[in-house]
Design a protein around this motif. Structure first.
Motif, PDB file in Angstrom:
ATOM      1  N   LEU A   1       0.826  -1.202   0.000  1.00 59.24           N
ATOM      2  CA  LEU A   1       0.000   0.000   0.000  1.00 59.24           C
ATOM      3  C   LEU A   1       0.859   1.251   0.000  1.00 59.24           C
ATOM      4  N   ILE A   2       1.954   1.242   0.758  1.00 59.28           N
ATOM      5  CA  ILE A   2       2.868   2.383   0.758  1.00 59.28           C
ATOM      6  C   ILE A   2       3.389   2.641  -0.649  1.00 59.28           C
ATOM      7  N   ILE A   3       3.880   1.586  -1.280  1.00 63.22           N
ATOM      8  CA  ILE A   3       4.469   1.720  -2.612  1.00 63.22           C
ATOM      9  C   ILE A   3       3.421   2.158  -3.627  1.00 63.22           C
ATOM     10  N   GLY A   4       2.263   1.482  -3.617  1.00 59.42           N
ATOM     11  CA  GLY A   4       1.226   1.789  -4.592  1.00 59.42           C
ATOM     12  C   GLY A   4       0.686   3.197  -4.450  1.00 59.42           C
ATOM     13  N   SER A   5       0.415   3.610  -3.219  1.00 56.65           N
ATOM     14  CA  SER A   5      -0.118   4.951  -2.990  1.00 56.65           C
ATOM     15  C   SER A   5       0.913   6.023  -3.327  1.00 56.65           C
ATOM     16  N   TYR A   6       2.157   5.747  -3.000  1.00 54.77           N
ATOM     17  CA  TYR A   6       3.232   6.695  -3.316  1.00 54.77           C
ATOM     18  C   TYR A   6       3.360   6.887  -4.830  1.00 54.77           C
ATOM     19  N   MET A   7       3.352   5.808  -5.578  1.00 58.01           N
ATOM     20  CA  MET A   7       3.483   5.918  -7.028  1.00 58.01           C
ATOM     21  C   MET A   7       2.286   6.636  -7.648  1.00 58.01           C
ATOM     22  N   LYS A   8       1.079   6.276  -7.199  1.00 53.55           N
ATOM     23  CA  LYS A   8      -0.107   6.909  -7.776  1.00 53.55           C
ATOM     24  C   LYS A   8      -0.167   8.385  -7.429  1.00 53.55           C
ATOM     25  N   SER A   9       0.116   8.739  -6.175  1.00 54.79           N
ATOM     26  CA  SER A   9       0.067  10.147  -5.787  1.00 54.79           C
ATOM     27  C   SER A   9       1.114  10.962  -6.540  1.00 54.79           C
ATOM     28  N   THR A  10       2.265  10.361  -6.826  1.00 55.75           N
ATOM     29  CA  THR A  10       3.300  11.064  -7.587  1.00 55.75           C
ATOM     30  C   THR A  10       2.850  11.327  -9.019  1.00 55.75           C
ATOM     31  N   ILE A  11       2.237  10.331  -9.642  1.00 58.86           N
ATOM     32  CA  ILE A  11       1.754  10.498 -11.015  1.00 58.86           C
ATOM     33  C   ILE A  11       0.661  11.558 -11.085  1.00 58.86           C
ATOM     34  N   VAL A  12      -0.286  11.517 -10.155  1.00 62.71           N
ATOM     35  CA  VAL A  12      -1.367  12.503 -10.144  1.00 62.71           C
ATOM     36  C   VAL A  12      -0.811  13.904  -9.904  1.00 62.71           C
ATOM     37  N   LEU A  13       0.148  14.029  -8.984  1.00 58.90           N
ATOM     38  CA  LEU A  13       0.765  15.329  -8.724  1.00 58.90           C
ATOM     39  C   LEU A  13       1.487  15.845  -9.962  1.00 58.90           C
ATOM     40  N   PHE A  14       2.174  14.969 -10.670  1.00 59.86           N
ATOM     41  CA  PHE A  14       2.851  15.352 -11.904  1.00 59.86           C
ATOM     42  C   PHE A  14       1.848  15.875 -12.930  1.00 59.86           C
ATOM     43  N   ILE A  15       0.702  15.195 -13.053  1.00 63.85           N
ATOM     44  CA  ILE A  15      -0.317  15.623 -14.018  1.00 63.85           C
ATOM     45  C   ILE A  15      -0.919  16.968 -13.607  1.00 63.85           C
ATOM     46  N   ILE A  16      -1.156  17.160 -12.304  1.00 67.68           N
ATOM     47  CA  ILE A  16      -1.691  18.432 -11.828  1.00 67.68           C
ATOM     48  C   ILE A  16      -0.763  19.580 -12.209  1.00 67.68           C
ATOM     49  N   THR A  17       0.518  19.406 -11.966  1.00 68.81           N
ATOM     50  CA  THR A  17       1.465  20.489 -12.253  1.00 68.81           C
ATOM     51  C   THR A  17       1.593  20.746 -13.743  1.00 68.81           C
ATOM     52  N   ARG A  18       1.493  19.704 -14.556  1.00 68.30           N
ATOM     53  CA  ARG A  18       1.506  19.905 -16.011  1.00 68.30           C
ATOM     54  C   ARG A  18       0.291  20.711 -16.447  1.00 68.30           C
ATOM     55  N   LEU A  19      -0.868  20.379 -15.906  1.00 71.02           N
ATOM     56  CA  LEU A  19      -2.094  21.096 -16.260  1.00 71.02           C
ATOM     57  C   LEU A  19      -2.035  22.543 -15.775  1.00 71.02           C
ATOM     58  N   LEU A  20      -1.566  22.748 -14.544  1.00 70.24           N
ATOM     59  CA  LEU A  20      -1.450  24.096 -14.008  1.00 70.24           C
ATOM     60  C   LEU A  20      -0.496  24.956 -14.844  1.00 70.24           C
ATOM     61  N   SER A  21       0.613  24.369 -15.239  1.00 70.77           N
ATOM     62  CA  SER A  21       1.592  25.133 -16.021  1.00 70.77           C
ATOM     63  C   SER A  21       1.032  25.521 -17.383  1.00 70.77           C
ATOM     64  N   GLN A  22       0.224  24.652 -17.985  1.00 72.70           N
ATOM     65  CA  GLN A  22      -0.371  24.998 -19.271  1.00 72.70           C
ATOM     66  C   GLN A  22      -1.476  26.037 -19.124  1.00 72.70           C
ATOM     67  N   LEU A  23      -2.252  25.955 -18.054  1.00 74.18           N
ATOM     68  CA  LEU A  23      -3.294  26.949 -17.826  1.00 74.18           C
ATOM     69  C   LEU A  23      -2.714  28.341 -17.573  1.00 74.18           C
ATOM     70  N   SER A  24      -1.590  28.377 -16.859  1.00 73.94           N
ATOM     71  CA  SER A  24      -0.979  29.655 -16.501  1.00 73.94           C
ATOM     72  C   SER A  24       0.066  30.135 -17.494  1.00 73.94           C
ATOM     73  N   GLY A  25       0.384  29.294 -18.481  1.00 77.01           N
ATOM     74  CA  GLY A  25       1.355  29.688 -19.496  1.00 77.01           C
ATOM     75  C   GLY A  25       2.803  29.569 -19.057  1.00 77.01           C
ATOM     76  N   LEU A  26       3.074  28.795 -18.004  1.00 79.28           N
ATOM     77  CA  LEU A  26       4.450  28.610 -17.534  1.00 79.28           C
ATOM     78  C   LEU A  26       5.170  27.609 -18.422  1.00 79.28           C
ATOM     79  N   SER A  27       6.436  27.842 -18.670  1.00 79.87           N
ATOM     80  CA  SER A  27       7.220  26.936 -19.510  1.00 79.87           C
ATOM     81  C   SER A  27       7.830  25.796 -18.705  1.00 79.87           C
TER      82      SER A  27
END
Length: 365
Positions: free
Chosen positions: A277-303
């Motif tokens: 559970l530690i490993i699985g939750s850590y990997m999933k939360s990292t992927i979701v966080l990565f996607i959030i930051t990609r979306l935020l950067s595109q919405l705000s125009g950050l490179s």
């Protein structure tokens, strides 16, 4: 800087596999069995087929718009205003999902292994690890998670094999003692988590190397089959070992691990499932966080998406410790509202873009 990042088709499929399996390997068996009882495996197959259709949809979109993110080709197909509204819905759901992953794993530790540790401490440790890994980039994530995925699946497989001496196939009957409604309820839960979330992985498909794009569909479908097989076997194992208690005991695989007993040498190996559970939750939360930051950067125009990783992580941490006053309200949202919210925020926008892409393709012909 971001455009130079690329991963292989197999690595993309691996990220997809750990993302949809992650914490669901521990949480799904009990939740679906609690709703559908002995028919939980039927519920799961229904949800899995729905998820497979969503996977085919995002693969089709990526094939029609190679090298672009979901937001980029949404703007092309439906216009910038509509695409922005869909992106905001997407973002709100992702924030909730990121916080919910850590809330769930924190609840697991508080009720089983770390009862005296405050939840904010557990949450902060997980978010710190996820933020540092997401900041390292998708290439590092892909290489690192290949090892962690082997450990996670190895631990789960070991527990299921060791507990097989306690299998009672008669517990599978009757399949539908209360009719079709509980089956549909179980399918609704499994569809909402994890299969409606398949859509969010459209954000990592752009990183596949161009020379391996032709293999992407095959590798992603193979990963989806592995996910389905693992979760299905976990559900069935829970039923034929725990019987009528399978739907009443939370964290079914953890309960199965407690039953393992091999000649007084191997017993009470629930810590192995805790590790999974530690490993699985850590990997999933990292992927979701990565996607959030990609979306935020595109919405705000950050490179550079890395700029927003730590502020985003702090917001998610605050959400995880303030959103719910008790576990009951979290469970109600997770199993009642979350599938509906997933459909509105993830699936409906994807279907709109899918329809626009198909119509545009037909008009060009």
């Amino acid at each position: 800087m971001n455009k130079k990042e690329s991963i292989s088709s197999i690595q993309t499929a691996l990220l997809f596999l750990v993302g949809i399996t992650g914490s669901s390997i521990i949480l799904i068996p009990a939740s679906v069995t609690g709703a559908a009882r002995n028919g939980a495996w039927i519920s799961f197959l229904m949800a899995w087929l729905a998820g497979f259709l969503l996977l085919l949809s995002i693969l089709y979109l990526q094939k029609q718009h190679p090298g672009l993110t979901f937001m980029e080709y949404s703007r092309r197909m439906v216009g910038k205003p509509v695409a922005t509204i869909m992106a905001i819905l997407f973002l709100l759901a992702l924030f909730w999902q990121e916080a919910a992953i850590i809330i769930e794993v924190s609840g697991f530790f508080k009720s089983t292994m770390m009862k005296n540790t405050p939840s904010p401490v557990i949450n902060a440790m997980f978010f710190t690890m996820a933020a540092l890994t997401a900041r390292a980039g998708i290439e590092v994530m892909a290489r690192m998670f290949s090892i962690l995925a082997l450990i996670m699946f190895g631990c789960v497989t070991a527990v299921l094999l060791l507990v097989s001496v306690n299998f009672h196939l008669e517990f599978l009957l009757p399949v539908m003692p209360d009719g079709i409604k509980p089956i549909l309820h179980g399918a609704y839960i499994a569809y909402g988590f994890p299969y409606a979330e398949v859509v969010i992985f459209s954000w990592i498909l752009q990183f596949v190397r161009k020379d391996e794009a032709q293999r992407l569909g095959r590798d992603m479908c193979s990963a989806f089959v592995i996910n389905g097989t693992t979760l299905l076997f976990s559900i069935v194992s829970s039923i034929i070992v725990l019987g009528p208690l399978a739907g009443d005991l939370k964290y079914s695989l953890y309960q199965l691990a407690r039953l393992v007993f091999v000649q007084e040498i191997i017993e009470r190996i629930e810590s192995v499932i805790g590790l999974s559970l530690i490993i699985g939750s850590y990997m999933k939360s990292t992927i979701v966080l990565f996607i959030i930051t990609r979306l935020l950067s595109q919405l705000s125009g950050l490179s550079n998406y890395r700029i927003v990783i730590f502020p985003t992580t702090l917001i998610c941490l605050l959400l995880s410790v303030t959103m719910y006053a008790n576990e009951a309200s979290f469970v109600e949202d997770g199993y009642v509202m979350w599938p509906l919210f997933n459909t509105i925020a993830y699936v409906v926008p994807m279907l709109i873009v899918l329809a626009a892409t198909w119509v545009n393709g037909r008009m060009r012909k």
